[in-house]
Design an enzyme around this catalytic site. Structure first.
Site, PDB file in Angstrom:
ATOM      1  N   LYS A   8     -70.636  74.148  76.829  1.00  0.00           N
ATOM      2  CA  LYS A   8     -69.255  74.124  77.308  1.00  0.00           C
ATOM      3  C   LYS A   8     -68.878  75.537  77.752  1.00  0.00           C
ATOM      4  O   LYS A   8     -69.520  76.525  77.378  1.00  0.00           O
ATOM      5  CB  LYS A   8     -68.287  73.628  76.227  1.00  0.00           C
ATOM      6  CG  LYS A   8     -68.267  74.430  74.927  1.00  0.00           C
ATOM      7  CD  LYS A   8     -67.405  75.694  74.972  1.00  0.00           C
ATOM      8  CE  LYS A   8     -67.445  76.480  73.675  1.00  0.00           C
ATOM      9  NZ  LYS A   8     -66.973  77.878  73.845  1.00  0.00           N
ATOM     10  N   ASP A 132     -65.700  74.391  66.807  1.00  0.00           N
ATOM     11  CA  ASP A 132     -65.747  73.687  68.088  1.00  0.00           C
ATOM     12  C   ASP A 132     -66.746  72.534  68.085  1.00  0.00           C
ATOM     13  O   ASP A 132     -66.930  71.863  69.102  1.00  0.00           O
ATOM     14  CB  ASP A 132     -66.077  74.656  69.225  1.00  0.00           C
ATOM     15  CG  ASP A 132     -67.422  75.355  69.043  1.00  0.00           C
ATOM     16  OD1 ASP A 132     -68.040  75.200  67.972  1.00  0.00           O
ATOM     17  OD2 ASP A 132     -67.841  76.067  69.970  1.00  0.00           O
TER      18      ASP A 132
END
Length: 269
Positions: A8, A132
């Site tokens: 990401k 995350d």
């Protein structure tokens, strides 16, 4: 059974405040990108773990893949497995590669062993492995707050745009990066900025880590400027670094511009 954990990027990052527990509240936008590791499971007589590709200098029990497996074993009876990880996502880059491997391991074992865990259950388990980590369960763009663990879906598609990601041979300690910044609430929320045309992001979207990281590591700042010089519509460091990405209207061929760096170029979806 094989699965491909993806990375990401952070589209902007604001460090809002320091918490009493020593962590920081942040606001950021996570966007999945198609740089991928490969994770494979097969049945075995004895559980084993092998890792190839980019070298990760850590014993197997410290790898987030094995920590994810241990987390599942706390609640479920998991058979012996042969686990293979091909590492292609650079680590220490602000790309969430380790977190992705852990989340995808949860998903893979869930399917392989037919545990029938829901995404909500997998997210809860993933969140205990890293701030995350839970993002990679649903793997869709989100506005993240808290310590990067509270997610709110955002309507955002960068399909048709092209990414050039550059990681120099520089390691930026996350703890060091936080120590060098002064938290402050953003004047305009990233949730508002991301609704604006991408061509305006350069003037309004920031990564609060950049000022201090660039001061200490000017080579990282030079990469960002080079991406803009080559036509990037928006460029930023991802997370606390050290990777920098540029978003372009057309396909790029910039590897020769960044010798001695990891470079990935491709279309976004």
């Amino acid at each position: 059974m094989i699965i491909f954990p993806n990375a990401k990027i952070n589209l902007g990052l604001n460090i809002v405040r320091k918490r009493q527990d020593g962590y920081h509240d942040i606001e950021t936008l996570f966007y999945p990108i198609p740089i991928k590791d490969a994770l494979e499971l097969t049945a075995a007589e004895e559980t084993s773990f092998t890792q190839s590709g980019i070298l990760v200098d850590a014993p197997p029990e410290k790898n987030l893949v094995m920590k994810a497996l241990a987390k599942l074993k706390e609640k479920y009876s998991i058979p012996e497995l042969r686990i293979g990880l091909l590492k292609a996502i650079p680590f220490g880059a602000g790309l969430g590669g380790g977190s992705a491997d852990a989340a995808f391991m949860l998903r893979l074992v869930n399917d392989f062993c037919q545990l029938h865990l829901s995404d909500d259950e997998l997210e809860e388990m993933a969140s205990s492995l890293g701030a995350d980590c839970a993002f990679f369960i649903r793997n869709k763009p989100v506005f993240a707050s808290g310590i990067g663990n509270i997610f709110e879906p955002v309507e955002l598609s960068l399909e048709g745009w092209h990414l050039c990601l550059v990681k120099p041979d520089i390691a930026v300690s996350t703890a060091e990066a936080y120590a060098m910044v002064t938290p402050s609430a953003p004047v305009v929320s990233l949730k508002e900025i991301v609704r604006r045309p991408i061509e305006t992001w350069r003037e309004s979207m920031v990564n609060d880590f950049e000022a201090s990281v660039f001061q200490k590591y000017p080579a990282i700042e030079a990469i960002k400027q080079r991406l803009y010089d080559k036509g990037a519509v928006y460029a930023s460091m991802s997370g606390s670094g050290s990777s920098v990405f540029g978003i372009f209207k057309a396909e790029t061929r910039l590897k020769q511009d960044f010798p001695d760096c990891f470079v990935w170029e491709g279309a976004l979806s």
